[in-house]
Design a protein around this motif. Structure first.
Motif, PDB file in Angstrom:
ATOM      1  N   VAL A 162     -54.525 105.004 -13.755  1.00 11.91           N
ATOM      2  CA  VAL A 162     -55.328 104.563 -14.895  1.00 11.91           C
ATOM      3  C   VAL A 162     -56.811 104.761 -14.587  1.00 11.91           C
ATOM      4  O   VAL A 162     -57.289 104.417 -13.494  1.00 11.91           O
ATOM      5  CB  VAL A 162     -55.050 103.083 -15.214  1.00 11.91           C
ATOM      6  CG1 VAL A 162     -55.961 102.606 -16.349  1.00 11.91           C
ATOM      7  CG2 VAL A 162     -53.587 102.891 -15.606  1.00 11.91           C
TER       8      VAL A 162
ATOM      9  N   TRP B  57     -56.491 107.626 -20.903  1.00  9.50           N
ATOM     10  CA  TRP B  57     -56.253 106.472 -20.028  1.00  9.50           C
ATOM     11  C   TRP B  57     -55.874 106.951 -18.629  1.00  9.50           C
ATOM     12  O   TRP B  57     -56.085 106.231 -17.649  1.00  9.50           O
ATOM     13  CB  TRP B  57     -55.126 105.600 -20.582  1.00  9.50           C
ATOM     14  CG  TRP B  57     -53.736 106.177 -20.470  1.00  9.50           C
ATOM     15  CD1 TRP B  57     -53.032 106.812 -21.446  1.00  9.50           C
ATOM     16  CD2 TRP B  57     -52.880 106.168 -19.323  1.00  9.50           C
ATOM     17  NE1 TRP B  57     -51.797 107.206 -20.989  1.00  9.50           N
ATOM     18  CE2 TRP B  57     -51.660 106.820 -19.695  1.00  9.50           C
ATOM     19  CE3 TRP B  57     -52.991 105.676 -18.021  1.00  9.50           C
ATOM     20  CZ2 TRP B  57     -50.606 106.986 -18.809  1.00  9.50           C
ATOM     21  CZ3 TRP B  57     -51.925 105.842 -17.141  1.00  9.50           C
ATOM     22  CH2 TRP B  57     -50.757 106.484 -17.536  1.00  9.50           C
TER      23      TRP B  57
ATOM     24  N   LEU C  38     -57.634  97.537 -21.211  1.00 10.99           N
ATOM     25  CA  LEU C  38     -56.176  97.564 -21.247  1.00 10.99           C
ATOM     26  C   LEU C  38     -55.582  96.182 -20.986  1.00 10.99           C
ATOM     27  O   LEU C  38     -54.528  95.846 -21.519  1.00 10.99           O
ATOM     28  CB  LEU C  38     -55.643  98.565 -20.223  1.00 10.99           C
ATOM     29  CG  LEU C  38     -55.909 100.035 -20.562  1.00 10.99           C
ATOM     30  CD1 LEU C  38     -55.571 100.936 -19.373  1.00 10.99           C
ATOM     31  CD2 LEU C  38     -55.102 100.459 -21.787  1.00 10.99           C
TER      32      LEU C  38
ATOM     33  N   LEU D 178     -61.310 101.679 -17.811  1.00  8.61           N
ATOM     34  CA  LEU D 178     -60.514 101.199 -18.944  1.00  8.61           C
ATOM     35  C   LEU D 178     -59.669  99.975 -18.604  1.00  8.61           C
ATOM     36  O   LEU D 178     -59.079  99.367 -19.503  1.00  8.61           O
ATOM     37  CB  LEU D 178     -59.586 102.304 -19.460  1.00  8.61           C
ATOM     38  CG  LEU D 178     -60.234 103.564 -20.015  1.00  8.61           C
ATOM     39  CD1 LEU D 178     -59.179 104.456 -20.646  1.00  8.61           C
ATOM     40  CD2 LEU D 178     -61.301 103.225 -21.045  1.00  8.61           C
TER      41      LEU D 178
END
Length: 393
Positions: A225, A218, A233, A229
């Motif tokens: 981040v 991640w 998330l 993703l």
């Protein structure tokens, strides 16, 4: 949300109570009845009953309709002459399923069979709800995969997220996996577009074998981040409101001083002594060898243990003098004793070149904590699976 379902929370509590007892779980385990009662309540919640006075349904009635190859436990429960009611056969199945770690297989088959899903009201049941069903669909909490990726990974749009790294698990020992990472492959088996329970099913098939994971981190190189993703998330956060990204490994014994040498971590231990165990170096000899060393009252020595990639080194702490080195092929077993969680030992071949066969010595150590003891055993046991027999007694 699965986390807000009282029965699932109670089930997780029962599992934790059972694990806290230590040792193998048997029919006499004090918390086993509570665990089975909660499982049965989950299997019955929201179970639709037929109209017009037909027989009352129980969870066994959908279990017995699963494909014949799903689980031998279903066939055994259905063919048992001593159980004549649906409730009795269902309870017998639960016992067999917990023993064989196959409950998740049945739940997964239910999820993939629309005709059987109709047994449950999607609004009031747990098994009829995709989100709530994930709490049972992943066998990790029952099967004891012991890898430590939380009680159940979260499946978000075909991706398998690690939601928590459990204390004392192998994932924590390795200090590699972080909460928020994605399991992309297990031993070459892709988990892209995975359905609920698929990761657990793969782990069940590979039980006892070396595992190789491919992860999607991640966290990007800049510490932020990884942008692709973010949508996943966001959904994960909606499903798990308390979920937090893990920024660093949960290192054991934080705050305790660790000895470093050349950038390597060394363990501060007490060397309690050494004894010969004869021509057999299996794990069974530890049960006699450790007490023999302790009863010998040898002088305790402060040492540093270095678990390297190819060998284990022991050196005197005060002088840094090398006391012994043992390549992994010469180590026959490693384990700890049950009466003291800080004492462990390993056996080594003391005469590997002998034409009459090797003889073995047992070396006994005391660590500063139970966590450190387990960590050392895990590291030695995992670095050469062909020669190490990891166990405790």
């Amino acid at each position: 949300m699965a986390g807000k379902e009282p029965l699932l929370s109670a089930l997780k509590g029962a599992v934790l109570q059972l694990r806290e007892g230590g040792g193998p779980c048997t029919d006499t385990s004090p918390h086993l009845v509570s665990l089975c009662q909660r499982l049965e309540s989950i299997l019955r919640k929201g179970l639709r009953q037929p109209a017009w006075g037909f027989r009352r349904r129980d969870y066994w009635h959908w279990l017995e309709q699963l494909p014949a190859g799903t689980s031998g436990s279903i066939q055994r429960a259905g063919g048992c002459e001593r159980t004549r009611t649906a409730q009795g056969r269902g309870r017998f199945f639960l016992r067999l399923a917990l023993q064989g770690k196959v409950l998740a297989v049945a739940v997964r088959e239910l999820a993939q069979t629309p005709g059987l899903l109709e047994f449950y009201d999607p609004e009031s049941s747990i098994l009829g709800s995709e989100d709530l069903r994930e709490g049972l669909g992943e066998p990790g909490w029952v099967a004891g995969a012991e890898l430590g990726f939380g009680h159940t990974p979260r499946y978000v749009e075909g991706r398998v997220f690690v939601t928590k790294v459990l204390p004392k698990s192998q994932a924590e020992v390795d200090e590699v996996v972080l909460a928020g990472d994605i399991l992309d492959e297990i031993n070459g088996c892709s988990l892209r577009y995975a359905h609920s329970g698929q990761a657990g099913a793969i782990l069940q098939k590979l039980k006892g074998q070396p595992l190789i994971f491919r992860l999607l981190r991640w966290r990007w190189h800049d510490g932020q981040v990884y942008e692709p993703l973010l949508p996943y998330l966001k959904v994960l956060k909606e499903k798990e409101p308390h979920f937090q990204l893990q920024h660093s490994p949960q290192r054991r014994g934080e705050g305790e001083p660790r000895q470093l040498q050349g950038g390597r971590l060394l363990y501060n231990l007490q060397y309690l002594g050494r004894t010969s165990v004869g021509t057999y170096g299996g794990k069974e000899v530890l049960q006699q060898a450790i007490p023999a060393v302790l009863e010998g009252h040898s002088a305790v020595r402060e040492v540093l243990l270095d678990v390297k990639e190819s060998e284990v080194l022991v050196q005197e702490k005060a002088s840094s003098k090398l006391l012994c080195r043992h390549p992994y092929p010469t180590i026959s077993c490693v384990g700890r004793c049950t009466w003291s969680s800080r004492i462990f030992a390993f056996c080594v071949a003391s005469s590997p070149e002998s034409p009459d066969g090797s003889t073995f010595d047992c070396l006994v150590f005391a660590s500063s904590s139970e966590q450190e003891c387990e960590e050392i055993i895990e590291r030695i046991g995992l670095l050469d699976n062909d020669f190490i027999l990891r166990n405790s007694f």
